[in-house]
Design an enzyme around this catalytic site. Structure first.
Site, PDB file in Angstrom:
ATOM      1  N   ALA A 112      -9.308   5.629   4.474  1.00 40.44           N
ATOM      2  CA  ALA A 112      -9.299   6.567   4.696  1.00 40.44           C
ATOM      3  C   ALA A 112     -10.284   7.902   5.081  1.00 40.44           C
ATOM      4  O   ALA A 112     -11.070   8.360   4.482  1.00 40.44           O
ATOM      5  CB  ALA A 112      -8.299   8.077   4.103  1.00 40.44           C
ATOM      6  N   GLY A 113     -10.531   7.938   5.992  1.00 41.16           N
ATOM      7  CA  GLY A 113     -11.794   8.937   6.540  1.00 41.16           C
ATOM      8  C   GLY A 113     -12.704   8.141   7.313  1.00 41.16           C
ATOM      9  O   GLY A 113     -13.436   9.759   7.776  1.00 41.16           O
ATOM     10  N   LYS A 150       0.890  -1.187  -0.584  1.00 43.43           N
ATOM     11  CA  LYS A 150      -0.010   0.452  -0.235  1.00 43.43           C
ATOM     12  C   LYS A 150       0.981   1.260   0.444  1.00 43.43           C
ATOM     13  O   LYS A 150       1.671   1.382   0.694  1.00 43.43           O
ATOM     14  CB  LYS A 150      -0.972  -0.012   1.014  1.00 43.43           C
ATOM     15  CG  LYS A 150      -1.920   1.561   1.687  1.00 43.43           C
ATOM     16  CD  LYS A 150      -2.419   1.474   2.502  1.00 43.43           C
ATOM     17  CE  LYS A 150      -3.418   2.804   2.613  1.00 43.43           C
ATOM     18  NZ  LYS A 150      -3.427   3.135   3.986  1.00 43.43           N
ATOM     19  N   GLY A 180      -7.792   9.201   8.818  1.00 46.82           N
ATOM     20  CA  GLY A 180      -8.091   9.431  10.829  1.00 46.82           C
ATOM     21  C   GLY A 180      -8.769  10.453  11.587  1.00 46.82           C
ATOM     22  O   GLY A 180      -9.359  10.809  12.320  1.00 46.82           O
ATOM     23  N   ASN A 197      -9.306   1.717   9.673  1.00 51.07           N
ATOM     24  CA  ASN A 197      -8.794   1.657  11.267  1.00 51.07           C
ATOM     25  C   ASN A 197      -9.186   2.253  11.811  1.00 51.07           C
ATOM     26  O   ASN A 197      -9.261   2.147  12.916  1.00 51.07           O
ATOM     27  CB  ASN A 197      -7.075   2.153  10.979  1.00 51.07           C
ATOM     28  CG  ASN A 197      -6.288   1.625  11.570  1.00 51.07           C
ATOM     29  OD1 ASN A 197      -4.942   1.552  11.325  1.00 51.07           O
ATOM     30  ND2 ASN A 197      -6.901   1.178  12.829  1.00 51.07           N
ATOM     31  N   SER A 198      -9.283   4.273  11.867  1.00 47.57           N
ATOM     32  CA  SER A 198      -9.039   5.010  13.100  1.00 47.57           C
ATOM     33  C   SER A 198     -10.896   4.346  13.438  1.00 47.57           C
ATOM     34  O   SER A 198     -11.281   4.220  14.999  1.00 47.57           O
ATOM     35  CB  SER A 198      -8.863   6.194  13.047  1.00 47.57           C
ATOM     36  OG  SER A 198      -7.830   5.971  12.717  1.00 47.57           O
TER      37      SER A 198
END
Length: 268
Positions: free
Chosen positions: A195-196, A107, A168, A217-218
């Site tokens: 992301a986001g 990635k 994040g 992830n977050s």
């Protein structure tokens, strides 16, 4: 829901990050309940500040602790170059990741702005070209810019990972129009919203737009209960994909009666 990704047959369209979990057990339980078959891992965080190579002891540490947990999950590892700011730095880290994690998947992340962590398109394309020549399957983390995405495909990418919002941030899909354009203009590319993402509704929306997978992830790691949130995202991604495949009705400007007065229970 089986599909092929870079020659690997998969069932889950949920790609899960592995950073900032409260404990290794929580991470392990989240991966298990999510049924994610692709997990990302950042190599740069394993290095001490200023370190550019891995000593044998560092490699053994990765092998015997964090990496061992990931191997036991049975998921395919997708190392990332998070934290790199130049093409050369990312290329070096990608080669290290291939050696340590025994995978040609990478990635590719090249940060262009410290505030938004927006990818640098020039450095990203430069690194992509070289890594593909070196035999990598490049998963580039990019913005939702159509021109940049086309240049990455021209460079040899088969997979693109446009952001939904700054990494994040939990803002969700800040520009659904751009994502919709990407899907319609790049029908052959494997597209992953990365992301986001903030909540399962964002994942549902991404899948209903026709994206092939979601990486986050977050939103799981920083939830009050990461394991339950991982399950929630699993179900959301499955529902969104199923809805897309089923065909979502078009929105109407005016009310349309759902019960027709025809004297028959079905319209034939």
């Amino acid at each position: 829901m089986s599909y092929s990704l870079a020659g690997i047959d998969l069932n889950s369209r949920f790609f899960l990050g592995t950073a900032t979990y409260p404990s290794p057990k929580v991470l392990s339980d989240a991966i298990k309940i999510s049924e994610a078959q692709v997990v990302t891992v950042g190599l740069k965080r394993q290095l001490a500040p200023g370190q550019t190579t891995l000593s044998q002891s560092t490699t053994d540490g990765v092998e015997n602790t964090f990496f061992q947990l990931l191997k036991e999950s049975g998921a395919h590892l997708l190392p990332n170059t998070a934290g790199c700011k130049t093409a050369r730095e990312a290329i070096t880290l990608a080669h290290m990741a291939r050696e340590i994690f025994d995978t040609h998947w990478i990635k590719l992340e090249v940060v262009g702005d410290d505030y938004t962590l927006q990818p640098d398109p020039i450095e990203l394309i430069t690194a992509t070209k070289e890594l593909i020549k070196d035999g990598f399957e490049v998963f580039p983390y990019c913005t939702d810019d159509l021109v940049t995405c086309n240049r990455l495909l021209d460079a040899g990418c088969r997979i693109l990972m446009p952001w939904g919002a700054p990494i994040g941030s939990g803002q969700g899909l800040v520009n659904p129009y751009a994502l919709r354009i990407l899907r319609s203009r790049l029908p052959e590319a494997f597209l992953v919203v990365d992301a986001g993402i903030g909540s399962p509704k964002d994942a549902v929306t991404a899948m209903q737009l026709g994206f092939d997978a979601v990486l986050l992830n977050s939103a799981v790691a920083q939830a009050h209960d990461p394991v339950r949130m991982a399950e929630a995202f699993k179900l959301a991604i499955q529902a969104g994909r199923l809805a897309y495949e089923a065909g979502i009705m078009e929105a109407q400007d005016m009310a349309v009666p759902s019960t027709q007065v025809t004297g028959r229970p079905f319209l034939l």
